[in-house]
Scaffold this active site. Structure first.
Site, short mmCIF file in Angstrom:
data_model
loop_
_atom_site.label_atom_id
_atom_site.label_comp_id
_atom_site.label_asym_id
_atom_site.label_seq_id
_atom_site.Cartn_x
_atom_site.Cartn_y
_atom_site.Cartn_z
N ASP A 106 0.81 -1.23 0.00
CA ASP A 106 0.00 0.00 0.00
C ASP A 106 0.83 1.27 0.00
O ASP A 106 0.28 2.38 0.06
CB ASP A 106 -0.95 -0.01 1.20
CG ASP A 106 -2.07 -1.02 1.00
OD1 ASP A 106 -2.59 -1.10 -0.12
OD2 ASP A 106 -2.40 -1.73 1.96
N ASP A 167 -6.35 -5.11 -4.90
CA ASP A 167 -6.17 -3.70 -4.53
C ASP A 167 -4.82 -3.15 -5.01
O ASP A 167 -4.66 -1.96 -5.23
CB ASP A 167 -6.22 -3.51 -3.01
CG ASP A 167 -7.19 -4.42 -2.30
OD1 ASP A 167 -7.50 -5.50 -2.82
OD2 ASP A 167 -7.61 -4.09 -1.19
N GLY A 225 -6.64 -18.94 -5.64
CA GLY A 225 -7.26 -17.70 -5.20
C GLY A 225 -7.96 -17.91 -3.87
O GLY A 225 -8.22 -19.05 -3.46
N THR A 227 -10.24 -15.42 -0.54
CA THR A 227 -10.65 -14.07 -0.12
C THR A 227 -10.13 -13.77 1.26
O THR A 227 -9.69 -14.64 2.00
CB THR A 227 -12.19 -13.92 -0.18
OG1 THR A 227 -12.49 -12.52 -0.24
CG2 THR A 227 -12.88 -14.54 1.02
N TRP A 243 -11.69 -1.95 -7.57
CA TRP A 243 -10.25 -1.72 -7.77
C TRP A 243 -9.83 -2.24 -9.13
O TRP A 243 -8.96 -1.66 -9.79
CB TRP A 243 -9.42 -2.42 -6.70
CG TRP A 243 -9.51 -1.96 -5.27
CD1 TRP A 243 -9.66 -2.76 -4.16
CD2 TRP A 243 -9.38 -0.62 -4.75
NE1 TRP A 243 -9.66 -2.01 -3.01
CE2 TRP A 243 -9.48 -0.69 -3.34
CE3 TRP A 243 -9.20 0.64 -5.35
CZ2 TRP A 243 -9.41 0.43 -2.51
CZ3 TRP A 243 -9.13 1.76 -4.52
CH2 TRP A 243 -9.24 1.64 -3.13
N1 GLY Z 1 -7.09 -2.07 0.24
C1 GLY Z 1 -7.89 -2.60 1.29
C2 GLY Z 1 -9.34 -2.45 1.08
O1 GLY Z 1 -9.82 -2.06 0.04
O2 GLY Z 1 -10.05 -2.74 2.03
#
Ligand code: GLY
Length: 407
Positions: A106, A167, A225, A227, A243
């Site tokens: 991030d 993200d 994959g 979650t 995103w």
């Molecule tokens: N990047 C973390 C979220 O969208 O919660």
């Protein structure tokens, strides 16, 4: 009043209301940072840790606050917003120099909005040094031979090793900016490879997306994959899909690789096919009209920005023009619905969010039916996109890109 005038007038009203809240928060926060989400409708200061005081710069969301201040400056031209936004550079420079909580992909969200924007607007040298240091720290997360940037945690942590998340697409502009700034192609090459891996593996054949995906860090083999914040491994987490719309569109914008444009459009078309009547999605796209589940207003705000981005990039041939109108109208409807029904009243006051009814992490019960900093930021970005002619986005590395007549 024409439709265009009515749209401008309602956008001005929405911006005025949002800026009143920004002003109240500016007075309340000073140089401190709010928490990721509101609690009972108000942002508390970011909680203290054993090493850091209350309101310190840590976590992944702090830059959405100076990001709002930069937008406020663009919307109004007022010097006080420029001063307040520029004032945050010192904190980000210190954070990356002391390596405070930077074990994360991030860094792109954090340093694009706080420091790259400062470089562009004021030529701040300290911001440039900090943003390049953040890009270098992000590059340390690039795993060969997988060709991905690990999302979370220590690179040696077996639970996180080789894992990335959708993200992360929004963190690629920092790397592309670093290449443009230094001439060193390594950063943009990493962004290209990472984005291509997400296109191949995180975007599923039915146009839904995984939130996260694991690679074998030793062999580079794609594994599975899963979650973290969605309803289930096989469901489609709404914010992840948003995103995807935005992140793949930005990748296309900077590279001209048509497969990224196609990926963005697949994410967009699926997202738009799963909107409830008021155009603000539930927190996971398996939940549709009639569900009593929570909405995620932040997904709608991100998607509206992504759809606007997409609409600026499509060719001007017949199909491109029809799609452009469809994406623009969808973005407008979402933002209008947010402004009408997901914002606090005029007397919102200090600590209030710009947008109500977001969901941060439903499985963990964090920030459920609360405001959040990224929702606030992207809502204001969506309004800015609509209102400020010639607006140049913080996520762009190349300047304005003309729409092609055909591709
Ligand atoms: N990047 C973390 C979220 O969208 O919660």
């Amino acid at each position: 009043m024409t439709t265009t005038d009515a749209l401008a007038s309602s956008t001005h009203d929405a911006v005025d209301a949002a800026l009143r809240t920004v002003d109240a928060n500016l007075a309340f926060l000073g140089d401190r940072y709010p928490d990721d989400t509101t609690r009972d409708g108000r942002y508390p200061l970011r909680p203290a840790t054993p090493d850091l005081p209350e309101g310190a710069n840590r976590g992944w969301t702090t830059s959405f606050w100076p990001g709002q201040l930069w937008l406020a400056h663009q919307l109004t031209g007022e010097q006080r917003y420029l001063d307040a936004a520029s004032g945050h550079v010192a904190s980000y420079a210190d954070r990356v120099a002391r390596e405070v909580d930077i074990d994360t992909h991030d860094l792109g969200f954090l340093y694009t909005l706080s420091c790259v924007t400062a470089v562009r607007r004021t030529g701040d040298d300290r911001a440039r040094t900090a943003a390049l240091a953040a890009a270098d720290a992000l590059m340390r997360r690039f795993l060969e031979p997988a060709g991905i940037l690990q999302a979370w945690g220590d690179l040696a942590d077996p639970a996180q090793r080789g894992r990335t998340i959708i993200d992360s697409l929004m963190n690629m502009p920092l790397l592309r900016w670093a290449t443009a700034e230094t001439g060193d192609p390594r950063y943009a090459r990493a962004a290209d490879r990472h984005t291509a891996q997400l296109r191949e593996h995180i975007l599923r054949p039915d146009d839904t997306t995984f939130h996260t995906f694991y690679w074998d860090a030793e062999t580079g083999e794609p594994l599975r994959g899963g979650t973290e914040q969605g309803l289930s491994d096989g469901s489609c987490w709404a914010r992840g899909q948003a995103w995807g719309i935005f992140g793949f569109a930005l990748a296309y914008r900077e590279t001209g690789d048509a497969s990224f444009l196609a990926a963005s459009r697949r994410c967009a078309d699926y997202f738009l096919a799963h909107l409830p009547a008021d155009r603000v999605v539930f927190w996971d796209l398996v939940l549709t009209e009639g569900s009593s589940a929570e909405r995620d207003s932040s997904s709608a705000a991100i998607a509206a920005c992504g759809l606007d981005e997409l609409a600026r990039l499509l060719p001007t041939d017949t199909e491109g023009s029809v799609a452009t109108v469809r994406y623009r109208e969808a973005a407008t409807a979402m933002v209008d619905s947010l402004a009408a029904s997901y914002t606090p009243g005029p007397e919102a006051g200090p600590g209030a969010p710009l947008l109500l009814h977001g969901v941060y992490d439903m499985p963990k019960g964090v920030g459920v039916d609360e405001g959040n900093l990224w929702g606030d930021y992207y809502y204001l970005e969506a309004l800015t996109r609509r209102l400020v002619p010639g607006w140049e986005s913080p996520w762009w590395v190349r300047g304005v890109v003309p729409r092609p007549a055909d591709r």
